[in-house]
Design a protein around this motif. Sequence first.
Motif, PDB file in Angstrom:
ATOM      1  N   SER A 198      -6.148  -8.021   5.117  1.00 50.48           N
ATOM      2  CA  SER A 198      -5.089  -8.092   6.117  1.00 50.48           C
ATOM      3  C   SER A 198      -4.841  -6.676   6.635  1.00 50.48           C
ATOM      4  N   PRO A 199      -4.584  -6.528   7.923  1.00 48.57           N
ATOM      5  CA  PRO A 199      -4.398  -5.184   8.484  1.00 48.57           C
ATOM      6  C   PRO A 199      -3.070  -4.557   8.051  1.00 48.57           C
ATOM      7  N   ILE A 200      -3.177  -3.401   7.395  1.00 42.71           N
ATOM      8  CA  ILE A 200      -2.002  -2.644   6.932  1.00 42.71           C
ATOM      9  C   ILE A 200      -2.308  -1.156   7.098  1.00 42.71           C
ATOM     10  N   GLN A 201      -1.301  -0.381   7.469  1.00 43.45           N
ATOM     11  CA  GLN A 201      -1.436   1.076   7.555  1.00 43.45           C
ATOM     12  C   GLN A 201      -0.336   1.739   6.729  1.00 43.45           C
ATOM     13  N   ALA A 202      -0.737   2.833   6.070  1.00 41.46           N
ATOM     14  CA  ALA A 202       0.215   3.633   5.290  1.00 41.46           C
ATOM     15  C   ALA A 202      -0.280   5.075   5.286  1.00 41.46           C
ATOM     16  N   GLY A 203       0.643   6.042   5.333  1.00 42.07           N
ATOM     17  CA  GLY A 203       0.231   7.449   5.400  1.00 42.07           C
ATOM     18  C   GLY A 203       1.189   8.363   4.665  1.00 42.07           C
ATOM     19  N   THR A 204       0.814   9.649   4.631  1.00 43.95           N
ATOM     20  CA  THR A 204       1.633  10.665   3.983  1.00 43.95           C
ATOM     21  C   THR A 204       1.336  12.028   4.613  1.00 43.95           C
ATOM     22  N   LYS A 205       2.235  12.991   4.382  1.00 39.97           N
ATOM     23  CA  LYS A 205       2.070  14.356   4.880  1.00 39.97           C
ATOM     24  C   LYS A 205       1.250  15.180   3.881  1.00 39.97           C
ATOM     25  N   VAL A 206       0.395  16.045   4.437  1.00 36.36           N
ATOM     26  CA  VAL A 206      -0.422  16.937   3.606  1.00 36.36           C
ATOM     27  C   VAL A 206      -0.175  18.374   4.113  1.00 36.36           C
ATOM     28  N   ALA A 207       0.343  19.223   3.219  1.00 36.03           N
ATOM     29  CA  ALA A 207       0.688  20.608   3.610  1.00 36.03           C
ATOM     30  C   ALA A 207      -0.319  21.597   3.030  1.00 36.03           C
ATOM     31  N   TYR A 208      -0.612  22.640   3.847  1.00 32.82           N
ATOM     32  CA  TYR A 208      -1.523  23.714   3.409  1.00 32.82           C
ATOM     33  C   TYR A 208      -0.880  25.050   3.813  1.00 32.82           C
ATOM     34  N   ASN A 209      -0.789  25.958   2.818  1.00 33.37           N
ATOM     35  CA  ASN A 209      -0.132  27.247   3.071  1.00 33.37           C
ATOM     36  C   ASN A 209      -0.885  28.341   2.310  1.00 33.37           C
ATOM     37  N   CYS A 210      -1.716  29.069   3.044  1.00 25.29           N
ATOM     38  CA  CYS A 210      -2.521  30.125   2.425  1.00 25.29           C
ATOM     39  C   CYS A 210      -2.055  31.475   2.988  1.00 25.29           C
ATOM     40  N   ARG A 211      -1.594  32.358   2.087  1.00 26.63           N
ATOM     41  CA  ARG A 211      -1.140  33.682   2.498  1.00 26.63           C
ATOM     42  C   ARG A 211      -2.011  34.727   1.814  1.00 26.63           C
ATOM     43  N   ARG A 212      -2.701  35.530   2.600  1.00 22.82           N
ATOM     44  CA  ARG A 212      -3.525  36.602   2.067  1.00 22.82           C
ATOM     45  C   ARG A 212      -3.119  37.904   2.764  1.00 22.82           C
ATOM     46  N   GLY A 213      -2.958  38.933   1.946  1.00 24.26           N
ATOM     47  CA  GLY A 213      -2.542  40.196   2.508  1.00 24.26           C
ATOM     48  C   GLY A 213      -3.714  41.106   2.852  1.00 24.26           C
TER      49      GLY A 213
ATOM     50  N   VAL B 209       0.869  -1.188   0.000  1.00 23.61           N
ATOM     51  CA  VAL B 209       0.000   0.000   0.000  1.00 23.61           C
ATOM     52  C   VAL B 209       0.906   1.238   0.000  1.00 23.61           C
ATOM     53  N   THR B 210       0.602   2.176  -0.875  1.00 19.34           N
ATOM     54  CA  THR B 210       1.319   3.460  -0.915  1.00 19.34           C
ATOM     55  C   THR B 210       0.302   4.591  -0.887  1.00 19.34           C
ATOM     56  N   VAL B 211       0.634   5.681  -0.168  1.00 17.81           N
ATOM     57  CA  VAL B 211      -0.255   6.843  -0.049  1.00 17.81           C
ATOM     58  C   VAL B 211       0.517   8.078  -0.533  1.00 17.81           C
ATOM     59  N   ALA B 212      -0.136   8.874  -1.364  1.00 25.21           N
ATOM     60  CA  ALA B 212       0.517  10.070  -1.915  1.00 25.21           C
ATOM     61  C   ALA B 212      -0.529  11.147  -2.197  1.00 25.21           C
ATOM     62  N   VAL B 213      -0.025  12.374  -2.399  1.00 24.19           N
ATOM     63  CA  VAL B 213      -0.878  13.515  -2.776  1.00 24.19           C
ATOM     64  C   VAL B 213      -0.495  13.889  -4.200  1.00 24.19           C
ATOM     65  N   PRO B 214      -1.285  13.481  -5.187  1.00 24.62           N
ATOM     66  CA  PRO B 214      -0.907  13.755  -6.574  1.00 24.62           C
ATOM     67  C   PRO B 214      -0.774  15.253  -6.875  1.00 24.62           C
ATOM     68  N   ARG B 215      -1.649  16.097  -6.273  1.00 20.35           N
ATOM     69  CA  ARG B 215      -1.609  17.541  -6.541  1.00 20.35           C
ATOM     70  C   ARG B 215      -1.653  18.274  -5.197  1.00 20.35           C
ATOM     71  N   PRO B 216      -0.501  18.664  -4.691  1.00 18.62           N
ATOM     72  CA  PRO B 216      -0.478  19.364  -3.396  1.00 18.62           C
ATOM     73  C   PRO B 216      -1.209  20.713  -3.467  1.00 18.62           C
ATOM     74  N   ALA B 217      -1.562  21.224  -2.288  1.00 18.42           N
ATOM     75  CA  ALA B 217      -2.292  22.512  -2.218  1.00 18.42           C
ATOM     76  C   ALA B 217      -1.404  23.693  -2.578  1.00 18.42           C
ATOM     77  N   GLY B 218      -0.134  23.595  -2.251  1.00 19.77           N
ATOM     78  CA  GLY B 218       0.769  24.714  -2.549  1.00 19.77           C
ATOM     79  C   GLY B 218       0.387  25.941  -1.741  1.00 19.77           C
ATOM     80  N   THR B 219       0.223  27.077  -2.422  1.00 19.26           N
ATOM     81  CA  THR B 219      -0.157  28.334  -1.757  1.00 19.26           C
ATOM     82  C   THR B 219      -1.610  28.687  -2.011  1.00 19.26           C
TER      83      THR B 219
END
Length: 242
Positions: A227-242, A144-154
Amino acid sequence: MTRPDGPFDDRTPPVDPWATVDRPVPTVYLGDPDATASFSGSNRTTRLPAPDPGPQVSPSASTVHLPADDNPTVRAAGELRFGPGVPVAPQPTPAWPAAAPAKRPRPVWRRLVSVLSSLLTLALVVVAGFYLWQRLRPLEVESVTVAVPRPAGTRCNVTVDVVATVHTNGRSGVLRYQWFRTDAEPGTMLTEQIGTGQRTAALTLHWTFDGTGRTTETATLNLIEPSPIQAGTKVAYNCRRG
């Protein structure tokens, strides 16, 4: 009247009146026409069938073998022995079985055909067994593999797709799983049907972020069945508004 010279003997036997009668000779029949008994005066002759002589034992024979009995009898030179202890003649030794005639060797081409036929049969059995094993084997998860195909970016106020790719053995079955997020309670139990020959399955988590700021979260797939398996990934969020 003349007087007899000697004394009178009154013991003279009387004359048999039947002695002068010519009667037939009496015959006694004993059941066999050849068996007769003739009585004629003082000469009485009886002719009967000769008895069956039966088995004769030669006096010169030293031993007579009779049927098996608990108390055998042996006649040796006119002597009879009864009861146990009489020696029994030894049993003859069985003859060795005759050797089977040697078989002619089979031709080379027939032996070659036999070997090839055996190898072909073995190969067919192996292939059939492997096919049945593949068909009857249950669904298994290989990785099992976990990924974020399109990150949030900014970007702000965005929905991020977290995709878990499950690799299977190609057998049909059902996947039971749930998602864990660090900012929320465990998700509900979900299912995914896997068809025969399907080697991969994509399980997607839609994670929505709102507001301004910066954060890094973790999405984890908790696979329960088969069968019991766990897999994870990091998800980043960065919103900058002036």
